[in-house]
Design an enzyme around this catalytic site. Structure first.
Site, PDB file in Angstrom:
ATOM      1  N   LYS A 115      47.142  36.295  35.185  1.00  0.00           N
ATOM      2  CA  LYS A 115      48.453  36.002  34.028  1.00  0.00           C
ATOM      3  C   LYS A 115      48.032  34.695  34.020  1.00  0.00           C
ATOM      4  O   LYS A 115      47.903  33.902  34.750  1.00  0.00           O
ATOM      5  CB  LYS A 115      49.679  36.429  34.890  1.00  0.00           C
ATOM      6  CG  LYS A 115      50.943  36.543  33.799  1.00  0.00           C
ATOM      7  CD  LYS A 115      50.873  37.959  33.058  1.00  0.00           C
ATOM      8  CE  LYS A 115      51.817  38.191  32.285  1.00  0.00           C
ATOM      9  NZ  LYS A 115      51.803  39.681  32.363  1.00  0.00           N
TER      10      LYS A 115
HETATM   11  N1  GLU Z   1      51.181  41.294  29.019  1.00  0.00           N
HETATM   12  C1  GLU Z   1      50.908  42.746  29.194  1.00  0.00           C
HETATM   13  C2  GLU Z   1      51.274  43.180  30.362  1.00  0.00           C
HETATM   14  O1  GLU Z   1      52.254  42.580  31.205  1.00  0.00           O
HETATM   15  C3  GLU Z   1      49.541  43.146  28.753  1.00  0.00           C
HETATM   16  C4  GLU Z   1      48.368  42.575  29.263  1.00  0.00           C
HETATM   17  C5  GLU Z   1      46.773  42.877  29.113  1.00  0.00           C
HETATM   18  O2  GLU Z   1      46.978  43.758  28.043  1.00  0.00           O
HETATM   19  O3  GLU Z   1      45.991  42.454  29.656  1.00  0.00           O
HETATM   20  O4  GLU Z   1      51.068  44.240  30.806  1.00  0.00           O
END
Ligand code: GLU
Length: 423
Positions: A115
């Site tokens: 993240k």
């Molecule tokens: N931000 C989204 C999540 O928390 C998508 C992450 C992604 O597609 O890599 O799942």
């Protein structure tokens, strides 16, 4: 301090990292994982912390902090969104990164978890300022991301434009690489159906749960906290599947209409005025009141720690579907269970986004595009399979759905990590 000691001393909010640890330990206890192995699985592999000098539109220079936490890549390249929020902390990003590891494992996607975030107030910045922040951030982390290394995506306050800038900046530095990031605009290699994938997936999980619990979608009502990309698309797809959306909220207010809101009209109203509040034909009350609305399905679709001891007493629903990451403070979960409320966990409920990110990545690597119907049908298959596995595991192990989901994910990551070895 062990979790239990702290809990006994009273209630407090946990940040994402503490919340993630809380759930991890419970699932690891059930799996009887050894302590040293737990430490290996729970701790992130790499944490990148950068300072970004950015020129603002008025000519002033502002410093921003940027993070990218790469939690685990035993099952494939790191994968996860990038969040722009003034209060984002390394602790939160750490927890959110680990949630991505469990989410991709639960869904059987060949990815690990990561993240990223920048502590900027995206809502009050111009497009040009956001572009400069994004390009600076991309330069700063470019050595550690890549199509087979770490693949960012949208998250809170980031969208397809931000992904386009990441793709462009990275490609300038390392050569044309659409697969370095997902959630791109269609013209730049984005996938049909990515923009609404998280909300669409939420609606499919609600539909499955309703089916299992003999609730007819046509006679049911949902209430949604947060009306951004995820909240709006969840509302849109629930409405499409026959469920009435009786209340939605954002930071400006909460609107409700017992006969069901016209979801698209609410969206247009928000586009025009900046908030759902004062939507014609519905009543506007305080944002927080959303949690006291009687409904079949309560869907927190904003930030973490939305459901706390402050609103636990007011909640009147059959089930909570976590469209956001970490919206239920772990310490109120026993209270919800006492009230007979099921919590369908985030790593399952909101996984539609990363599932379609996976489809986008595959299309980019193969240079072949799928139709929206293909994306939708593959998304449904993956989400329904994962849902069924979680329900079965919960029954088999006599645990709640969250611990069941964690157990499935932990087993997969643990097995991959062990098989790859430590040498
Ligand atoms: N931000 C989204 C999540 O928390 C998508 C992450 C992604 O597609 O890599 O799942």
């Amino acid at each position: 301090m062990p979790d239990n000691d702290r809990e006994e001393k009273g209630f407090r909010l946990l940040d994402c990292n503490e919340a993630s640890k809380h759930h991890f330990e419970r699932a690891a206890n059930k799996l009887k994982l050894k302590r040293e192995f737990r430490d290996w699985l729970r701790n992130p592999f790499r944490e990148i912390y950068v300072h970004l000098p950015v020129m603002m539109d008025d000519g002033s220079l502002k410093m921003f902090e940027g993070f990218r936490v790469q939690h685990n890549n035993a099952r494939g390249p790191y994968k996860g969104g990038t969040r722009y929020h003034p209060e984002v902390t390394l602790g939160d990003i750490r927890g959110l990164a680990s949630w991505m590891t469990w989410k991709t494992a639960l869904l059987g996607l060949p990815f690990g978890g990561a993240k990223g975030g920048v502590n900027c107030d995206a809502k009050n910045m111009s497009a040009a300022e956001l572009e400069r922040v994004t390009r600076k951030y991309t330069q700063a982390i470019s050595a550690d991301i890549g199509p087979y290394q770490d693949v960012p995506a949208p998250d809170v306050n980031t969208n397809e434009n931000v992904m386009a800038w990441i793709m462009d900046e990275y490609s300038k530095l390392r050569g044309y690489s659409p697969a370095v990031v997902t959630g791109k605009p269609i013209d730049l290699g984005g996938s049909p159906g990515r923009i609404d994938a998280t909300g669409r997936g939420v609606a499919y999980i609600v539909q499955q749960w309703a089916l299992d619990n003999n609730i007819e979608m046509e006679k049911s009502g949902a209430v949604i906290q947060g009306f951004g990309n995820v909240g709006f698309h969840a509302a849109y797809h629930l409405d499409r599947l026959g469920c009435k959306v009786t209340a939605v909220s954002d930071t400006g207010g909460c609107i409700f209409k017992q006969e069901g809101l016209d979801v698209e009209a609410v969206y247009e109203h928000k586009e025009k005025t900046g908030s759902v509040k004062d939507f014609p034909g519905a009543e506007t009350i305080d944002s927080e009141q959303i949690f006291s609305m009687d409904c079949d399905f309560l869907i927190p679709a904003a930030l973490e720690n939305a459901i706390t001891k402050d609103n636990l007493g007011q909640i009147k629903t059959k089930a909570i579907f976590e469209a956001a990451n970490g919206p239920t403070c772990p310490l109120v979960e026993p209270g919800l269970a006492d009230k007979g409320i099921t919590v369908v966990p985030d790593i399952l409920t909101n996984s539609g986004g990363v599932v379609v990110s996976y489809f986008e990545w595959v299309q980019n690597l193969q240079q072949f595009t799928w139709s929206e119907d293909q994306v939708d049908s593959e998304l449904q298959t993956k989400m329904k399979n994962a849902y069924r596995k979680v329900i079965d595991k919960a029954k088999e192990e006599k645990v709640n759905l969250r611990i069941a989901a964690y157990m499935i994910a932990l087993e997969k990551v643990a097995s991959a990590a062990k098989t790859r070895g430590v040498y």
